[in-house]
Design a protein around this motif. Sequence first.
Motif, PDB file in Angstrom:
ATOM      1  N   ASP A 113       0.776  -1.182  -0.133  1.00 20.59           N
ATOM      2  CA  ASP A 113      -0.123  -0.009   0.074  1.00 20.59           C
ATOM      3  C   ASP A 113       0.984   1.272  -0.027  1.00 20.59           C
ATOM      4  OD1 ASP A 113      -2.525  -1.204  -0.202  1.00 20.59           O
ATOM      5  OD2 ASP A 113      -2.649  -1.168   2.204  1.00 20.59           O
ATOM      6  N   ILE A 114       1.838   1.164   0.769  1.00 23.85           N
ATOM      7  CA  ILE A 114       2.669   2.357   1.022  1.00 23.85           C
ATOM      8  C   ILE A 114       3.505   2.461  -0.460  1.00 23.85           C
ATOM      9  CG2 ILE A 114       4.962   3.391   1.972  1.00 23.85           C
ATOM     10  CD1 ILE A 114       4.106   2.190   4.571  1.00 23.85           C
ATOM     11  N   ALA A 115       3.969   1.714  -1.053  1.00 28.09           N
ATOM     12  CA  ALA A 115       4.434   1.721  -2.166  1.00 28.09           C
ATOM     13  C   ALA A 115       3.470   2.223  -3.324  1.00 28.09           C
ATOM     14  CB  ALA A 115       5.153   0.501  -2.688  1.00 28.09           C
ATOM     15  N   GLU A 116       2.320   1.653  -3.392  1.00 28.67           N
ATOM     16  CA  GLU A 116       1.279   2.269  -4.240  1.00 28.67           C
ATOM     17  C   GLU A 116       1.053   3.660  -4.074  1.00 28.67           C
ATOM     18  OE1 GLU A 116      -2.177  -0.189  -4.235  1.00 28.67           O
ATOM     19  OE2 GLU A 116      -0.827  -1.961  -4.377  1.00 28.67           O
ATOM     20  N   VAL A 117       0.700   4.164  -2.805  1.00 30.60           N
ATOM     21  CA  VAL A 117       0.682   5.538  -2.529  1.00 30.60           C
ATOM     22  C   VAL A 117       1.730   6.297  -3.141  1.00 30.60           C
ATOM     23  CG1 VAL A 117       0.250   7.278  -0.712  1.00 30.60           C
ATOM     24  CG2 VAL A 117      -1.084   5.336  -0.793  1.00 30.60           C
ATOM     25  N   GLU A 118       2.981   5.979  -2.698  1.00 28.19           N
ATOM     26  CA  GLU A 118       4.277   6.762  -3.204  1.00 28.19           C
ATOM     27  C   GLU A 118       4.215   6.701  -4.616  1.00 28.19           C
ATOM     28  OE1 GLU A 118       8.795   7.237  -1.876  1.00 28.19           O
ATOM     29  OE2 GLU A 118       8.050   5.101  -1.706  1.00 28.19           O
ATOM     30  N   ALA A 119       3.940   5.807  -5.480  1.00 32.12           N
ATOM     31  CA  ALA A 119       3.738   6.028  -6.766  1.00 32.12           C
ATOM     32  C   ALA A 119       2.770   7.006  -7.614  1.00 32.12           C
ATOM     33  CB  ALA A 119       3.566   4.541  -7.520  1.00 32.12           C
TER      34      ALA A 119
ATOM     35  N   GLY B 152      -7.301  11.907 -13.658  1.00 32.53           N
ATOM     36  CA  GLY B 152      -7.344  10.687 -13.246  1.00 32.53           C
ATOM     37  C   GLY B 152      -6.941  10.267 -12.018  1.00 32.53           C
ATOM     38  N   LEU B 153      -6.036  11.041 -11.581  1.00 32.13           N
ATOM     39  CA  LEU B 153      -5.312  10.820 -10.082  1.00 32.13           C
ATOM     40  C   LEU B 153      -6.354  11.363  -8.993  1.00 32.13           C
ATOM     41  CD1 LEU B 153      -1.941  11.773 -10.973  1.00 32.13           C
ATOM     42  CD2 LEU B 153      -2.698   9.402 -10.808  1.00 32.13           C
ATOM     43  N   TRP B 154      -7.302  12.258  -9.195  1.00 34.51           N
ATOM     44  CA  TRP B 154      -8.071  12.817  -8.266  1.00 34.51           C
ATOM     45  C   TRP B 154      -9.349  11.751  -8.031  1.00 34.51           C
ATOM     46  CZ3 TRP B 154      -7.496  16.998  -5.040  1.00 34.51           C
ATOM     47  CH2 TRP B 154      -6.332  17.888  -5.155  1.00 34.51           C
ATOM     48  N   LEU B 155     -10.030  11.745  -7.021  1.00 32.14           N
ATOM     49  CA  LEU B 155     -11.269  11.166  -6.590  1.00 32.14           C
ATOM     50  C   LEU B 155     -12.315  11.442  -7.528  1.00 32.14           C
ATOM     51  CD1 LEU B 155     -11.771  11.064  -2.745  1.00 32.14           C
ATOM     52  CD2 LEU B 155     -11.552   9.044  -4.169  1.00 32.14           C
ATOM     53  N   PRO B 156     -12.816  10.356  -8.083  1.00 29.42           N
ATOM     54  CA  PRO B 156     -14.093  10.802  -9.091  1.00 29.42           C
ATOM     55  C   PRO B 156     -15.395  11.192  -8.331  1.00 29.42           C
ATOM     56  CG  PRO B 156     -13.641   8.428  -8.872  1.00 29.42           C
ATOM     57  CD  PRO B 156     -12.682   8.871  -7.844  1.00 29.42           C
ATOM     58  N   GLY B 157     -16.272  11.802  -8.914  1.00 28.17           N
ATOM     59  CA  GLY B 157     -17.365  12.132  -8.367  1.00 28.17           C
ATOM     60  C   GLY B 157     -17.451  13.116  -7.285  1.00 28.17           C
TER      61      GLY B 157
ATOM     62  N   ARG C 129      -8.231   4.819  -0.759  1.00 25.78           N
ATOM     63  CA  ARG C 129      -8.331   3.828  -1.443  1.00 25.78           C
ATOM     64  C   ARG C 129      -9.745   3.584  -2.363  1.00 25.78           C
ATOM     65  NH1 ARG C 129      -5.271  -0.878   0.081  1.00 25.78           N
ATOM     66  NH2 ARG C 129      -5.659  -0.261   2.115  1.00 25.78           N
ATOM     67  N   THR C 130      -9.681   3.389  -3.421  1.00 28.72           N
ATOM     68  CA  THR C 130     -10.928   3.209  -4.273  1.00 28.72           C
ATOM     69  C   THR C 130     -10.735   1.739  -5.022  1.00 28.72           C
ATOM     70  OG1 THR C 130     -10.141   4.029  -6.552  1.00 28.72           O
ATOM     71  CG2 THR C 130     -10.870   5.598  -4.667  1.00 28.72           C
ATOM     72  N   PRO C 131     -11.653   1.448  -5.637  1.00 29.39           N
ATOM     73  CA  PRO C 131     -11.691   0.057  -6.263  1.00 29.39           C
ATOM     74  C   PRO C 131     -10.772   0.355  -7.548  1.00 29.39           C
ATOM     75  CG  PRO C 131     -13.914   0.554  -5.953  1.00 29.39           C
ATOM     76  CD  PRO C 131     -13.295   1.840  -5.299  1.00 29.39           C
ATOM     77  N   ASP C 132     -10.493   1.463  -7.970  1.00 29.92           N
ATOM     78  CA  ASP C 132      -9.439   1.855  -9.332  1.00 29.92           C
ATOM     79  C   ASP C 132      -8.115   2.293  -8.502  1.00 29.92           C
ATOM     80  OD1 ASP C 132     -11.379   1.246 -11.047  1.00 29.92           O
ATOM     81  OD2 ASP C 132     -12.198   3.238 -10.903  1.00 29.92           O
TER      82      ASP C 132
END
Length: 158
Positions: free
Chosen positions: A11-17, A36-41, A128-131
Amino acid sequence: MNEEHARAAADIAEVEAVNTAFYEAVERGDHEALSGLWLPGEDLTVSCVHPGWPVLTGRGDVLRSYALIMANTEYIQFFLTDVNIAMTGDTALVTCTENILSGGPAEDGDALGPLVGQLVVATNVFRRTPDGWKLWSHHGSPVLAETGEEDDEEPSSS
């Protein structure tokens, strides 16, 4: 490493990326990638504070602000230091120092205007989102340069 620690490290690696991708999208002027990096909706209202700006709330206003910045910045590069990532549940908090080098429009036929350096401390909140992890909030605050006045003061004599 047990499964829980492995998941936390991933998770930390994903957030850093994703945090790095955010800055790289701004550097490239890639508004589509940035969006595409911002929360949708609007279910979780996003927010953004650029240094010296009022709070921007809502995905539309936030993304318009980046379009404006990108349209008026010929060159920008971020060197991130002091990156720290904290997580709780489906929320991640990234703090860092943005060492920014930027240049405005060309002057008198030059390829690029004068380059300016700036230090900004930033807090980026991800959900964290499904995407994958998405940016919920960005807050940048300028680091004021030290004046050096204390060094110039003469000790008072009695």
